[in-house]
Design a protein around this motif. Structure first.
Motif, PDB file in Angstrom:
ATOM      1  N   ASP A  84       8.087   5.763   5.767  1.00  0.00           N
ATOM      2  CA  ASP A  84       7.910   4.560   6.587  1.00  0.00           C
ATOM      3  C   ASP A  84       6.529   3.945   6.397  1.00  0.00           C
ATOM      4  OD1 ASP A  84      10.449   4.580   7.538  1.00  0.00           O
ATOM      5  OD2 ASP A  84       9.974   5.805   9.296  1.00  0.00           O
ATOM      6  N   GLU A  85       5.535   4.802   6.260  1.00  0.00           N
ATOM      7  CA  GLU A  85       4.180   4.286   5.993  1.00  0.00           C
ATOM      8  C   GLU A  85       4.122   3.603   4.627  1.00  0.00           C
ATOM      9  OE1 GLU A  85       1.688   7.678   8.541  1.00  0.00           O
ATOM     10  OE2 GLU A  85       1.950   7.882   6.375  1.00  0.00           O
ATOM     11  N   ALA A  86       4.774   4.227   3.662  1.00  0.00           N
ATOM     12  CA  ALA A  86       4.744   3.662   2.305  1.00  0.00           C
ATOM     13  C   ALA A  86       5.423   2.292   2.259  1.00  0.00           C
ATOM     14  CB  ALA A  86       5.425   4.617   1.326  1.00  0.00           C
ATOM     15  N   LEU A  87       6.412   2.104   3.123  1.00  0.00           N
ATOM     16  CA  LEU A  87       7.098   0.804   3.152  1.00  0.00           C
ATOM     17  C   LEU A  87       6.178  -0.314   3.631  1.00  0.00           C
ATOM     18  CD1 LEU A  87      10.674   1.589   4.553  1.00  0.00           C
ATOM     19  CD2 LEU A  87      10.101   0.674   2.293  1.00  0.00           C
ATOM     20  N   GLN A  88       5.076   0.060   4.255  1.00  0.00           N
ATOM     21  CA  GLN A  88       4.148  -0.952   4.770  1.00  0.00           C
ATOM     22  C   GLN A  88       3.207  -1.501   3.698  1.00  0.00           C
ATOM     23  OE1 GLN A  88       4.628  -1.914   7.934  1.00  0.00           O
ATOM     24  NE2 GLN A  88       6.255  -0.385   7.899  1.00  0.00           N
ATOM     25  N   ILE A  89       3.175  -0.833   2.552  1.00  0.00           N
ATOM     26  CA  ILE A  89       2.255  -1.289   1.500  1.00  0.00           C
ATOM     27  C   ILE A  89       2.678  -2.673   1.017  1.00  0.00           C
ATOM     28  CG2 ILE A  89       1.410  -0.845  -0.846  1.00  0.00           C
ATOM     29  CD1 ILE A  89       1.794   2.173  -0.241  1.00  0.00           C
ATOM     30  N   LYS A  90       1.702  -3.578   1.016  1.00  0.00           N
ATOM     31  CA  LYS A  90       1.999  -4.952   0.593  1.00  0.00           C
ATOM     32  C   LYS A  90       1.349  -5.243  -0.749  1.00  0.00           C
ATOM     33  CE  LYS A  90       2.465  -7.288   5.026  1.00  0.00           C
ATOM     34  NZ  LYS A  90       1.539  -6.807   6.068  1.00  0.00           N
ATOM     35  N   ASN A  91       1.986  -6.112  -1.499  1.00  0.00           N
ATOM     36  CA  ASN A  91       1.440  -6.446  -2.810  1.00  0.00           C
ATOM     37  C   ASN A  91       0.036  -7.049  -2.697  1.00  0.00           C
ATOM     38  OD1 ASN A  91       2.585  -9.201  -2.021  1.00  0.00           O
ATOM     39  ND2 ASN A  91       1.671  -9.649  -4.014  1.00  0.00           N
ATOM     40  N   THR A  92      -0.212  -7.741  -1.589  1.00  0.00           N
ATOM     41  CA  THR A  92      -1.523  -8.375  -1.438  1.00  0.00           C
ATOM     42  C   THR A  92      -2.644  -7.330  -1.365  1.00  0.00           C
ATOM     43  OG1 THR A  92      -0.948  -8.498   0.907  1.00  0.00           O
ATOM     44  CG2 THR A  92      -0.799 -10.519  -0.356  1.00  0.00           C
ATOM     45  N   GLU A  93      -2.308  -6.147  -0.843  1.00  0.00           N
ATOM     46  CA  GLU A  93      -3.328  -5.087  -0.781  1.00  0.00           C
ATOM     47  C   GLU A  93      -3.664  -4.590  -2.189  1.00  0.00           C
ATOM     48  OE1 GLU A  93      -2.181  -3.022   3.465  1.00  0.00           O
ATOM     49  OE2 GLU A  93      -0.749  -2.852   1.832  1.00  0.00           O
ATOM     50  N   ILE A  94      -2.637  -4.556  -3.038  1.00  0.00           N
ATOM     51  CA  ILE A  94      -2.859  -4.141  -4.426  1.00  0.00           C
ATOM     52  C   ILE A  94      -3.712  -5.197  -5.147  1.00  0.00           C
ATOM     53  CG2 ILE A  94      -1.702  -3.662  -6.622  1.00  0.00           C
ATOM     54  CD1 ILE A  94       0.700  -2.624  -4.925  1.00  0.00           C
ATOM     55  N   CYS A 107       2.418  -8.777 -11.063  1.00  0.00           N
ATOM     56  CA  CYS A 107       2.334  -7.343 -11.375  1.00  0.00           C
ATOM     57  C   CYS A 107       2.288  -6.518 -10.090  1.00  0.00           C
ATOM     58  CB  CYS A 107       1.080  -7.039 -12.203  1.00  0.00           C
ATOM     59  SG  CYS A 107       1.019  -7.933 -13.760  1.00  0.00           S
ATOM     60  N   SER A 108       1.544  -7.030  -9.109  1.00  0.00           N
ATOM     61  CA  SER A 108       1.457  -6.325  -7.836  1.00  0.00           C
ATOM     62  C   SER A 108       2.777  -6.415  -7.083  1.00  0.00           C
ATOM     63  CB  SER A 108       0.327  -6.912  -6.984  1.00  0.00           C
ATOM     64  OG  SER A 108       0.669  -8.217  -6.557  1.00  0.00           O
ATOM     65  N   VAL A 109       3.452  -7.548  -7.233  1.00  0.00           N
ATOM     66  CA  VAL A 109       4.773  -7.716  -6.621  1.00  0.00           C
ATOM     67  C   VAL A 109       5.732  -6.672  -7.185  1.00  0.00           C
ATOM     68  CG1 VAL A 109       6.774  -9.249  -6.478  1.00  0.00           C
ATOM     69  CG2 VAL A 109       4.487 -10.176  -6.155  1.00  0.00           C
ATOM     70  N   LEU A 110       5.623  -6.490  -8.487  1.00  0.00           N
ATOM     71  CA  LEU A 110       6.477  -5.518  -9.165  1.00  0.00           C
ATOM     72  C   LEU A 110       6.240  -4.114  -8.593  1.00  0.00           C
ATOM     73  CD1 LEU A 110       8.474  -5.931 -11.423  1.00  0.00           C
ATOM     74  CD2 LEU A 110       6.701  -5.346 -13.073  1.00  0.00           C
ATOM     75  N   ALA A 111       4.973  -3.783  -8.370  1.00  0.00           N
ATOM     76  CA  ALA A 111       4.648  -2.455  -7.845  1.00  0.00           C
ATOM     77  C   ALA A 111       5.207  -2.277  -6.433  1.00  0.00           C
ATOM     78  CB  ALA A 111       3.140  -2.237  -7.864  1.00  0.00           C
ATOM     79  N   GLU A 112       5.078  -3.303  -5.619  1.00  0.00           N
ATOM     80  CA  GLU A 112       5.655  -3.190  -4.271  1.00  0.00           C
ATOM     81  C   GLU A 112       7.178  -3.046  -4.358  1.00  0.00           C
ATOM     82  OE1 GLU A 112       4.740  -6.279  -1.343  1.00  0.00           O
ATOM     83  OE2 GLU A 112       6.551  -5.739  -0.236  1.00  0.00           O
ATOM     84  N   ASP A 113       7.786  -3.852  -5.224  1.00  0.00           N
ATOM     85  CA  ASP A 113       9.243  -3.737  -5.410  1.00  0.00           C
ATOM     86  C   ASP A 113       9.629  -2.321  -5.812  1.00  0.00           C
ATOM     87  OD1 ASP A 113       9.556  -6.385  -4.880  1.00  0.00           O
ATOM     88  OD2 ASP A 113       9.870  -7.018  -6.951  1.00  0.00           O
ATOM     89  N   ALA A 114       8.828  -1.740  -6.709  1.00  0.00           N
ATOM     90  CA  ALA A 114       9.143  -0.408  -7.228  1.00  0.00           C
ATOM     91  C   ALA A 114       9.081   0.636  -6.111  1.00  0.00           C
ATOM     92  CB  ALA A 114       8.189  -0.047  -8.366  1.00  0.00           C
ATOM     93  N   ILE A 115       8.052   0.529  -5.262  1.00  0.00           N
ATOM     94  CA  ILE A 115       7.943   1.468  -4.135  1.00  0.00           C
ATOM     95  C   ILE A 115       9.181   1.339  -3.249  1.00  0.00           C
ATOM     96  CG2 ILE A 115       6.661   2.045  -2.036  1.00  0.00           C
ATOM     97  CD1 ILE A 115       4.129   0.947  -3.392  1.00  0.00           C
ATOM     98  N   ARG A 116       9.498   0.108  -2.907  1.00  0.00           N
ATOM     99  CA  ARG A 116      10.614  -0.120  -1.985  1.00  0.00           C
ATOM    100  C   ARG A 116      11.947   0.314  -2.595  1.00  0.00           C
ATOM    101  NH1 ARG A 116       8.876  -3.428   2.115  1.00  0.00           N
ATOM    102  NH2 ARG A 116      10.996  -4.002   2.616  1.00  0.00           N
ATOM    103  N   ALA A 117      12.091   0.056  -3.882  1.00  0.00           N
ATOM    104  CA  ALA A 117      13.336   0.448  -4.553  1.00  0.00           C
ATOM    105  C   ALA A 117      13.471   1.967  -4.593  1.00  0.00           C
ATOM    106  CB  ALA A 117      13.380  -0.138  -5.963  1.00  0.00           C
TER     107      ALA A 117
END
Lengths: 137, 258
Positions: A84-94, A107-117
């Motif tokens: 649940d904490e990991a789901l809070q990570i936003k691409n803007t933070e990256i 690229c950061s959007v991709l990383a957030e997508d990857a976490i969520r997926a």
């Protein structure tokens, strides 16, 4: 365009490259891509079933330095967090952490997508696994 | 809403130097500043004077409707014709305003021609005019999914992603082998076979895209938003797949020839 020091660091010394057993019930796999640049990113997490804490994370990214750095950072960040904490990570933070320029935001959007997926995949496995475990007992 | 978007799109290209001419009222843009006749987009048909640029999209600039099949030979002819008429050198004796306008119009003409003559650029441009944000689709979808607490639907289908990933793994292996000077002929052959497959797929995607150009062009003027969206979405999907495969073929060629 010059890469920031942090991007260069992750790029030349990526953390957590590799793979986990995608068939394990404790492992969630996220495979995502960005059509804009043709990048493809695989991120895997291993979750402790008791605590829901992400104990391990691995990635493999084919793409530019920013995509590699974003996913490398993502694996570092998710480790030790609950799902649940990991789901809070936003691409803007990256973006902020790596000082990514506007053209590399995807690229950061991709990383957030990857976490969520990856988390989604893991959750799906838990839903399927639960009744099966009950039946086995 | 739509016209505002078009205006923005247009102004994005000439923002820095047309602010004065774009502040004209709607009436002023309909008639020639010099003789008062109904004006065309670029110059007056009656007195031939260059007109200040107005916010129009590239299709309108060439007097075309928003169709995806277009006669590029005609477009080229029109381009040369307009280039000649709008050439800043021809207006050397005109007043300063006119010289500026012809410069702005010429630069707009070049942008419009470059965009419309290439069928893929033309498609992407039309999609943007239609409100599709091609570069933003990933980001927008991610933000939406995050807000809704849902999983984002990948713009690239999973089967293609899987294929791209696997082929990249093989490419990496071959690169490593080549570095050591001991590439495995079986792997080279396998990758070569996949390259052929990809090239075929690229061709068939391009063909499929053409089908949707026809479909778009056949949409009646009163087509529902739903109907328009369907065709747009399909084109976006095909463009996405196509660009993935194009990049992949490029990478494969690099490794095989390197």
């Amino acid at each position: 365009m010059a890469y920031s020091d942090k991007v260069l660091d992750h790029y030349s010394n990526p953390r957590n490259v590799g793979s986990l057993d995608k068939n394990s019930s404790e492992v969630g796999t996220g495979l995502v891509g960005a059509p804009e640049c043709g990048d493809v990113m695989k991120l895997q997490i291993k979750v402790n079933p008791q605590t829901n804490v992400i104990e391990d994370a691995k990635f493999k990214t084919f793409g530019c330095g920013s995509a590699i750095a974003s996913s490398s950072l993502a694996t570092e960040w998710v480790k030790g967090k609950t799902v649940d904490e990991a789901l809070q990570i936003k691409n803007t933070e990256i973006v902020k952490e790596l000082s990514l320029p506007p053209v590399k935001i995807h690229c950061s959007v991709l990383a957030e997508d990857a976490i969520r997926a990856a988390i989604h995949d893991w959750k799906k496995k838990q839903d399927v696994a639960k009744p099966a475990t009950v039946a086995a007992q | 809403m739509a016209s505002v978007f078009v205006a923005n799109l247009f102004m994005g290209n000439v923002e820095s130097n047309t602010s004065s001419s774009l502040t004209m009222t709607g009436d002023a843009t309909a008639t020639c500043w010099s003789c008062g006749t109904m004006r065309a987009v670029h110059f007056c048909s009656a007195c031939g004077k260059v007109q200040p640029p107005v916010p129009v999209d590239y299709f309108t600039f060439f007097g075309l409707s928003r169709k995806l099949n277009l006669n590029t030979a005609l477009l080229e002819r029109e381009f040369y014709e307009l280039s000649r008429k709008l050439h800043p050198d021809l207006c050397a004796r005109a007043d300063k305003r006119e010289q500026e306008w012809s410069l702005e119009q010429s630069s707009l003409l070049n942008d419009a021609y470059r965009t419309l003559k290439d069928p893929i650029k033309r498609t992407e441009y039309l999609l943007r005019l239609e409100g599709v944000e091609l570069e933003e689709q990933s980001k927008a979808a991610t933000e939406k999914a995050r807000a809704a607490g849902e999983i984002k639907k990948q713009v690239v289908p999973p089967d293609l992603l899987e294929e791209v990933f696997e082929l990249n793994m093989q490419l990496e292996e071959l690169r490593a082998q080549k570095k050591l000077g001991e590439d495995d002929p079986a792997l080279v052959e396998e990758i070569g076979r996949q390259k052929l497959e990809l090239e075929e797929k690229y061709e068939s995607l391009s063909e499929e895209l053409k089908k949707y150009w026809d479909e778009w062009d056949r949409l009646p003027g009163n087509a529902t938003e739903e109907g328009r969206r369907k065709v747009r979405d399909k084109m976006v999907d095909l463009l996405n797949r196509r660009s993935y495969i194009r990049n992949l073929v490029r990478d494969v060629s690099e490794v095989l020839e390197g």
